[in-house]
Design a protein around this motif. Structure first.
Motif, PDB file in Angstrom:
ATOM      1  N   UNK A 130       4.765   2.814   1.780  1.00  0.00           N
ATOM      2  CA  UNK A 130       4.507   4.261   1.753  1.00  0.00           C
ATOM      3  C   UNK A 130       3.022   4.563   1.602  1.00  0.00           C
ATOM      4  N   UNK A 131       2.271   3.658   0.963  1.00  0.00           N
ATOM      5  CA  UNK A 131       0.816   3.865   0.871  1.00  0.00           C
ATOM      6  C   UNK A 131       0.184   3.678   2.250  1.00  0.00           C
ATOM      7  N   UNK A 132       0.636   2.678   3.000  1.00  0.00           N
ATOM      8  CA  UNK A 132       0.142   2.491   4.358  1.00  0.00           C
ATOM      9  C   UNK A 132       0.507   3.697   5.210  1.00  0.00           C
ATOM     10  N   UNK A 133       1.734   4.158   5.089  1.00  0.00           N
ATOM     11  CA  UNK A 133       2.170   5.325   5.866  1.00  0.00           C
ATOM     12  C   UNK A 133       1.321   6.548   5.540  1.00  0.00           C
ATOM     13  N   UNK A 134       0.939   6.679   4.270  1.00  0.00           N
ATOM     14  CA  UNK A 134       0.068   7.794   3.868  1.00  0.00           C
ATOM     15  C   UNK A 134      -1.286   7.682   4.561  1.00  0.00           C
ATOM     16  N   UNK A 135      -1.839   6.462   4.606  1.00  0.00           N
ATOM     17  CA  UNK A 135      -3.130   6.277   5.274  1.00  0.00           C
ATOM     18  C   UNK A 135      -3.016   6.528   6.773  1.00  0.00           C
TER      19      UNK A 135
END
Length: 173
Positions: A130-135
């Protein structure tokens, strides 16, 4: 190989290889490499470690610190390579305020390749799909007028060689 650029930015989302490529690039041209992540304040690191994405306010002082580093190196006549996500155009604009000739290398890849790389590395404060998706959702990819784009599936040597070749062939306005 030498470059006429004094300031170089290796940008991309987490897992794109900014640190690895940045170190390789700096070694190729006899420059200093700085990992932008090393200049996040403790509050930013704690926030990311909790799985919370940074917002523009969180990034403001961090970008100022990186811009100051570029200026210090340029003032000393030294070449500096920084690895930094620089996800939005306004972040890159902030880095260019005092270094308008900043040369940018954007490391781009698919979500699948990025996740595979993130899963393979351990001990980093940035974790989770989810952190990658946020970026990826935040990323404003630079256009050809702003950066050289490299596919992260290429070897580090190929990426650096292509980027440096492009810099050599650019002509001043």
């Amino acid at each position: 190989m030498k470059t006429t650029a004094k300031s170089l930015l290796v940008m991309g989302v987490s897992g794109s290889g900014k640190s690895h490529i940045g170190r390789h690039l700096a070694a190729s041209i006899g420059a200093t490499f700085i990992d932008g992540d090393d200049h996040h304040g403790p509050d930013n690191i704690a926030k990311m470690s909790r799985g919370e994405p940074l917002d523009d306010d969180d990034r403001a002082s961090w970008l100022t610190t990186l811009a100051d580093l570029y200026r210090q190196y340029e003032d000393a006549g030294k070449v500096l390579v920084i690895g930094c996500s620089a996800l939005k155009r306004r972040y890159r604009d902030r880095l260019r305020e005092d270094t308008p000739e900043l040369a940018i290398l954007h490391l781009a890849g698919s979500r699948e390749v990025l996740l595979e790389r993130l899963d393979a590395r351990g001990g980093h404060f940035f974790a989770g799909a989810h952190m990658l998706d946020s970026q990826l959702a935040t990323l404003e990819p630079p256009g050809d007028d702003e950066a050289f784009v490299a596919d992260i599936r290429r070897s580090p040597e190929e990426i650096v060689e292509s980027f440096l070749s492009t810099l050599e062939h650019e002509t001043p306005d």
